[in-house]
Design a protein around this motif. Structure first.
Motif, PDB file in Angstrom:
ATOM      1  N   ILE A  43       0.832  -1.205   0.000  1.00 38.83           N
ATOM      2  CA  ILE A  43       0.000   0.000   0.000  1.00 38.83           C
ATOM      3  C   ILE A  43       0.864   1.251   0.000  1.00 38.83           C
ATOM      4  O   ILE A  43       0.602   2.206  -0.742  1.00 38.83           O
ATOM      5  CB  ILE A  43      -0.941  -0.001   1.222  1.00 38.83           C
ATOM      6  N   TYR A  44       1.907   1.245   0.841  1.00 42.94           N
ATOM      7  CA  TYR A  44       2.781   2.408   0.978  1.00 42.94           C
ATOM      8  C   TYR A  44       4.148   2.060   0.379  1.00 42.94           C
ATOM      9  O   TYR A  44       5.011   1.493   1.047  1.00 42.94           O
ATOM     10  CB  TYR A  44       2.909   2.803   2.443  1.00 42.94           C
ATOM     11  N   GLU A  45       4.316   2.397  -0.888  1.00 41.11           N
ATOM     12  CA  GLU A  45       5.484   1.951  -1.646  1.00 41.11           C
ATOM     13  C   GLU A  45       6.799   2.548  -1.145  1.00 41.11           C
ATOM     14  O   GLU A  45       7.868   2.013  -1.439  1.00 41.11           O
ATOM     15  CB  GLU A  45       5.283   2.287  -3.128  1.00 41.11           C
ATOM     16  N   ARG A  46       6.733   3.638  -0.419  1.00 42.84           N
ATOM     17  CA  ARG A  46       7.964   4.275   0.092  1.00 42.84           C
ATOM     18  C   ARG A  46       8.308   3.780   1.496  1.00 42.84           C
ATOM     19  O   ARG A  46       9.234   4.291   2.112  1.00 42.84           O
ATOM     20  CB  ARG A  46       7.798   5.792   0.093  1.00 42.84           C
ATOM     21  N   ALA A  47       7.572   2.794   1.983  1.00 41.27           N
ATOM     22  CA  ALA A  47       7.828   2.241   3.315  1.00 41.27           C
ATOM     23  C   ALA A  47       8.651   0.961   3.200  1.00 41.27           C
ATOM     24  O   ALA A  47       8.383   0.111   2.358  1.00 41.27           O
ATOM     25  CB  ALA A  47       6.514   1.947   4.032  1.00 41.27           C
ATOM     26  N   ASN A  48       9.644   0.835   4.060  1.00 39.01           N
ATOM     27  CA  ASN A  48      10.486  -0.365   4.098  1.00 39.01           C
ATOM     28  C   ASN A  48      10.602  -0.830   5.546  1.00 39.01           C
ATOM     29  O   ASN A  48      11.225  -0.156   6.370  1.00 39.01           O
ATOM     30  CB  ASN A  48      11.876  -0.068   3.523  1.00 39.01           C
ATOM     31  N   ILE A  49       9.970  -1.969   5.847  1.00 30.49           N
ATOM     32  CA  ILE A  49       9.995  -2.527   7.204  1.00 30.49           C
ATOM     33  C   ILE A  49      10.859  -3.777   7.208  1.00 30.49           C
ATOM     34  O   ILE A  49      10.578  -4.738   6.501  1.00 30.49           O
ATOM     35  CB  ILE A  49       8.571  -2.864   7.683  1.00 30.49           C
ATOM     36  N   ASP A  50      11.890  -3.752   8.016  1.00 29.40           N
ATOM     37  CA  ASP A  50      12.790  -4.903   8.169  1.00 29.40           C
ATOM     38  C   ASP A  50      12.358  -5.664   9.415  1.00 29.40           C
ATOM     39  O   ASP A  50      12.605  -5.232  10.540  1.00 29.40           O
ATOM     40  CB  ASP A  50      14.233  -4.414   8.301  1.00 29.40           C
ATOM     41  N   ALA A  51      11.677  -6.788   9.220  1.00 31.04           N
ATOM     42  CA  ALA A  51      11.153  -7.569  10.340  1.00 31.04           C
ATOM     43  C   ALA A  51      12.090  -8.721  10.679  1.00 31.04           C
ATOM     44  O   ALA A  51      12.460  -9.508   9.809  1.00 31.04           O
ATOM     45  CB  ALA A  51       9.760  -8.109  10.004  1.00 31.04           C
ATOM     46  N   ALA A  52      12.470  -8.813  11.954  1.00 31.21           N
ATOM     47  CA  ALA A  52      13.313  -9.905  12.437  1.00 31.21           C
ATOM     48  C   ALA A  52      12.463 -10.809  13.318  1.00 31.21           C
ATOM     49  O   ALA A  52      11.826 -10.337  14.272  1.00 31.21           O
ATOM     50  CB  ALA A  52      14.496  -9.354  13.221  1.00 31.21           C
ATOM     51  N   TYR A  53      12.431 -12.108  13.021  1.00 32.29           N
ATOM     52  CA  TYR A  53      11.595 -13.069  13.740  1.00 32.29           C
ATOM     53  C   TYR A  53      12.477 -13.879  14.682  1.00 32.29           C
ATOM     54  O   TYR A  53      13.385 -14.596  14.239  1.00 32.29           O
ATOM     55  CB  TYR A  53      10.859 -13.962  12.750  1.00 32.29           C
ATOM     56  N   LYS A  54      12.206 -13.736  15.983  1.00 31.86           N
ATOM     57  CA  LYS A  54      13.094 -14.312  16.987  1.00 31.86           C
ATOM     58  C   LYS A  54      12.295 -14.883  18.152  1.00 31.86           C
ATOM     59  O   LYS A  54      11.107 -14.593  18.293  1.00 31.86           O
ATOM     60  CB  LYS A  54      14.042 -13.225  17.510  1.00 31.86           C
ATOM     61  N   PRO A  55      12.931 -15.702  19.018  1.00 34.73           N
ATOM     62  CA  PRO A  55      12.244 -16.158  20.231  1.00 34.73           C
ATOM     63  C   PRO A  55      11.830 -14.976  21.099  1.00 34.73           C
ATOM     64  O   PRO A  55      12.459 -13.922  21.070  1.00 34.73           O
ATOM     65  CB  PRO A  55      13.305 -17.018  20.928  1.00 34.73           C
ATOM     66  N   GLU A  56      10.784 -15.171  21.888  1.00 36.95           N
ATOM     67  CA  GLU A  56      10.218 -14.092  22.686  1.00 36.95           C
ATOM     68  C   GLU A  56      11.259 -13.379  23.548  1.00 36.95           C
ATOM     69  O   GLU A  56      11.280 -12.134  23.624  1.00 36.95           O
ATOM     70  CB  GLU A  56       9.107 -14.640  23.578  1.00 36.95           C
ATOM     71  N   GLY A  57      12.113 -14.140  24.210  1.00 39.70           N
ATOM     72  CA  GLY A  57      13.106 -13.528  25.092  1.00 39.70           C
ATOM     73  C   GLY A  57      14.017 -12.574  24.371  1.00 39.70           C
ATOM     74  O   GLY A  57      14.375 -11.507  24.909  1.00 39.70           O
ATOM     75  N   GLU A  58      14.415 -12.905  23.144  1.00 33.17           N
ATOM     76  CA  GLU A  58      15.295 -12.024  22.373  1.00 33.17           C
ATOM     77  C   GLU A  58      14.560 -10.769  21.919  1.00 33.17           C
ATOM     78  O   GLU A  58      15.149  -9.690  21.854  1.00 33.17           O
ATOM     79  CB  GLU A  58      15.858 -12.781  21.169  1.00 33.17           C
ATOM     80  N   VAL A  59      13.277 -10.904  21.606  1.00 35.91           N
ATOM     81  CA  VAL A  59      12.484  -9.742  21.195  1.00 35.91           C
ATOM     82  C   VAL A  59      12.403  -8.734  22.341  1.00 35.91           C
ATOM     83  O   VAL A  59      12.609  -7.524  22.143  1.00 35.91           O
ATOM     84  CB  VAL A  59      11.071 -10.162  20.754  1.00 35.91           C
ATOM     85  N   VAL A  60      12.124  -9.214  23.545  1.00 39.72           N
ATOM     86  CA  VAL A  60      12.044  -8.329  24.706  1.00 39.72           C
ATOM     87  C   VAL A  60      13.387  -7.665  24.967  1.00 39.72           C
ATOM     88  O   VAL A  60      13.461  -6.463  25.255  1.00 39.72           O
ATOM     89  CB  VAL A  60      11.572  -9.118  25.949  1.00 39.72           C
ATOM     90  N   LYS A  61      14.465  -8.431  24.847  1.00 42.03           N
ATOM     91  CA  LYS A  61      15.803  -7.890  25.083  1.00 42.03           C
ATOM     92  C   LYS A  61      16.113  -6.766  24.098  1.00 42.03           C
ATOM     93  O   LYS A  61      16.673  -5.726  24.472  1.00 42.03           O
ATOM     94  CB  LYS A  61      16.845  -9.008  24.961  1.00 42.03           C
TER      95      LYS A  61
END
Length: 314
Positions: free
Chosen positions: A59-77
């Motif tokens: 939808i928003y062609e000028r948007a770039n989201i870099d998503a990192a998928y990790k275990p919950e503990g690492e996300v909180v850290k």
């Protein structure tokens, strides 16, 4: 000439200062619909968040989201260490975690965006695909270690409990919600990925897998369908002595919405972004109409959109 040189130097220093003000998730050029940002996501929700990111960027062609998928503990850290300012989790932050973030002059804002569930899966050859909630608790507390304690006529042996990761949100959910001492029994193992978890359960008759329902809920997703073809999803009854199979519920969307399926949990987006940047725009998208419709389509229960439950009569 001296004045010109000084002006040029001052301009260079000013530009360098502006560049240094950005961080990995909040750049100076970011707006709610454009720029670059990174987000950290509990890997239990990778399928649905990949769909959300793809749709948002479409939808928003000028948007770039870099998503990192990790275990919950690492996300909180990462959220606490300011490595990311947008996190997707199945729990809210603890008071201690909030205090640490606020100590660093950031304010975490939490929004509930969906209702999820934890699914139990077994090998297709396992005849016992219905468990009461009390039996589930007995398994995770180590009181039941063999399938013949649940079904006398079974030829199966010792139960092997399998999670995706030792530090995963599903393991944390089981410890917090289903065990009395916050510990998992000795017959618990980690497969280190959702694909490996599915494969292990598909190849081992004694296995009991624990997985986020998002990985098997979207019937329009070929990966989810292929997973479902390899395993059986356990139905659970809150009734300790159910008289019929109608008391057992699998983690289907309607049963999650009606709270008939007992292993439910919430999905949150947590933002510490200091201003209205791309991360804030994406968080608003997840809680808005378009993001909520994507959750609905995936088989989860959207937080702000009602789920229509249709009753069928013979």
């Amino acid at each position: 000439m001296k004045i010109r040189a000084y002006t040029t130097l001052a301009l260079a220093v000013s530009m360098a200062g502006l560049a240094s003000c950005g961080n990995s998730s909040d750049t100076t050029l970011s707006t709610p619909t454009s720029g670059n940002t990174n987000i950290s996501v509990d890997e239990s929700f990778q399928p649905i968040l990949e769909s959300q990111v793809d749709t948002f960027e479409g939808i928003y062609e000028r948007a770039n989201i870099d998503a990192a998928y990790k275990p919950e503990g690492e996300v909180v850290k990462e959220l606490i260490n300011d490595s990311t300012r947008i996190a997707i989790l199945s729990r809210e932050l603890t008071p201690e975690e909030v205090a640490t973030i606020e100590k660093n002059k950031r304010i975490p804002r939490t929004t509930r965006i969906a209702v999820d569930a934890v699914a139990l899966i077994t090998n297709p050859n396992n005849p016992d695909s219905l468990l009461t909630l009390d039996e589930v608790k007995d398994i995770f507390n180590g009181r039941v270690k063999n399938w013949n304690k649940l079904e006398e006529d079974t030829k199966l042996g010792d139960i092997t409990i399998v999670f995706d990761n030792n530090n995963s949100s599903t393991a944390r959910y089981v410890r917090d919600s289903l065990t009395t001492d916050k510990k998992l029994p000795q017959n618990t193992f980690a497969a280190n990925s959702h694909q490996a978890l599915i494969d292990y359960v598909a190849q081992n008759e004694n296995a009991l897998g624990v997985i986020g329902v998002n990985w098997i809920s979207d019937l329009d997703d070929s990966t989810a369908v292929s997973f479902l073809n390899k395993i059986k999803v356990v139905g659970i009854s809150k009734d300790p002595a159910p008289l019929t199979t109608e008391s057992f519920y699998q983690p289907y969307q309607a049963y999650i919405a009606q709270q008939a399926y007992p292993l439910r949990r919430y999905l949150y987006v947590i933002s510490t972004e200091g201003r209205t940047g791309l991360g804030t725009g994406f968080a608003s998208f997840l809680g808005g109409d378009q993001g909520q419709r994507i959750f609905l389509k995936s088989g989860l229960v959207p937080a702000t959109m009602p789920v229509r439950v249709v009753g069928l009569r013979n």
